[in-house]
Design an enzyme around this catalytic site. Sequence first.
Site, PDB file in Angstrom:
ATOM      1  N   MET A   1       9.960  11.505  48.626  1.00  9.46           N
ATOM      2  CA  MET A   1       8.702  12.784  50.124  1.00  9.46           C
ATOM      3  C   MET A   1       7.006  11.791  49.906  1.00  9.46           C
ATOM      4  O   MET A   1       6.731  12.011  48.661  1.00  9.46           O
ATOM      5  CB  MET A   1       9.181  13.776  49.531  1.00  9.46           C
ATOM      6  CG  MET A   1      10.475  14.392  49.149  1.00  9.46           C
ATOM      7  SD  MET A   1      10.812  15.585  49.051  1.00  9.46           S
ATOM      8  CE  MET A   1      11.156  15.927  47.355  1.00  9.46           C
TER       9      MET A   1
ATOM     10  N   GLY B   1      14.080  20.030  58.212  1.00  6.81           N
ATOM     11  CA  GLY B   1      13.622  20.567  57.525  1.00  6.81           C
ATOM     12  C   GLY B   1      12.409  20.845  56.203  1.00  6.81           C
ATOM     13  O   GLY B   1      11.112  20.936  56.735  1.00  6.81           O
ATOM     14  N   GLU B   2      12.514  19.538  55.605  1.00  4.71           N
ATOM     15  CA  GLU B   2      11.799  19.074  55.092  1.00  4.71           C
ATOM     16  C   GLU B   2       9.712  18.940  55.558  1.00  4.71           C
ATOM     17  O   GLU B   2       9.727  18.589  55.186  1.00  4.71           O
ATOM     18  CB  GLU B   2      12.123  17.631  53.967  1.00  4.71           C
ATOM     19  CG  GLU B   2      11.161  17.459  53.300  1.00  4.71           C
ATOM     20  CD  GLU B   2      11.289  15.479  52.412  1.00  4.71           C
ATOM     21  OE1 GLU B   2      10.354  16.148  51.880  1.00  4.71           O
ATOM     22  OE2 GLU B   2      12.631  15.677  52.664  1.00  4.71           O
ATOM     23  N   ALA B   3      10.105  17.923  56.885  1.00  2.00           N
ATOM     24  CA  ALA B   3       9.510  17.299  57.872  1.00  2.00           C
ATOM     25  C   ALA B   3       8.118  18.773  58.823  1.00  2.00           C
ATOM     26  O   ALA B   3       7.412  18.987  57.779  1.00  2.00           O
ATOM     27  CB  ALA B   3       9.937  16.164  58.961  1.00  2.00           C
TER      28      ALA B   3
END
Length: 148
Positions: free
Chosen positions: A1, A69-71
């Site tokens: 990440m 979703g992480e973005a």
Amino acid sequence: MNAPSQKSSELAPELTEPVLWKITLGELDEKMGVKIVEESVERVVATMPVEGNRQSFGLLHGGASLAVGEAVGSWAAVIHASTLGKTAVGVDVSATHHRSAREGLITITATPIHLGGTLTTHEVLITNEAGQRLCTLRITNLLMKRKH
């Protein structure tokens, strides 16, 4: 990440407060068809088509849900971090898939659970066009000094 590399929370010479970081799509975001709808400390909203993001059974790929979703959750964290002259890097993400989709446009909405000076935690909801919850993510980001 990885943290976004854009340097947009720099202090403008005539301003006393940091400039809010503005979302810039990465290569994967562009390939997935992500569009930004809203961006603020309180809420980040994006959309993404199911088409082009399906797995071999014709369903929205769970990895696509996690990636988008992480973005969106990380963008929300970086916007908050920019108010402190910092940036954010993801340290934890988890997701629960509730249902899938075969077509249409999904909406991804990140809202803060905790906005601290060291850590942020966001809830990210992915819904279909009928407003049904497809996936719930929780992402925690570490706030760090920006490297110039």
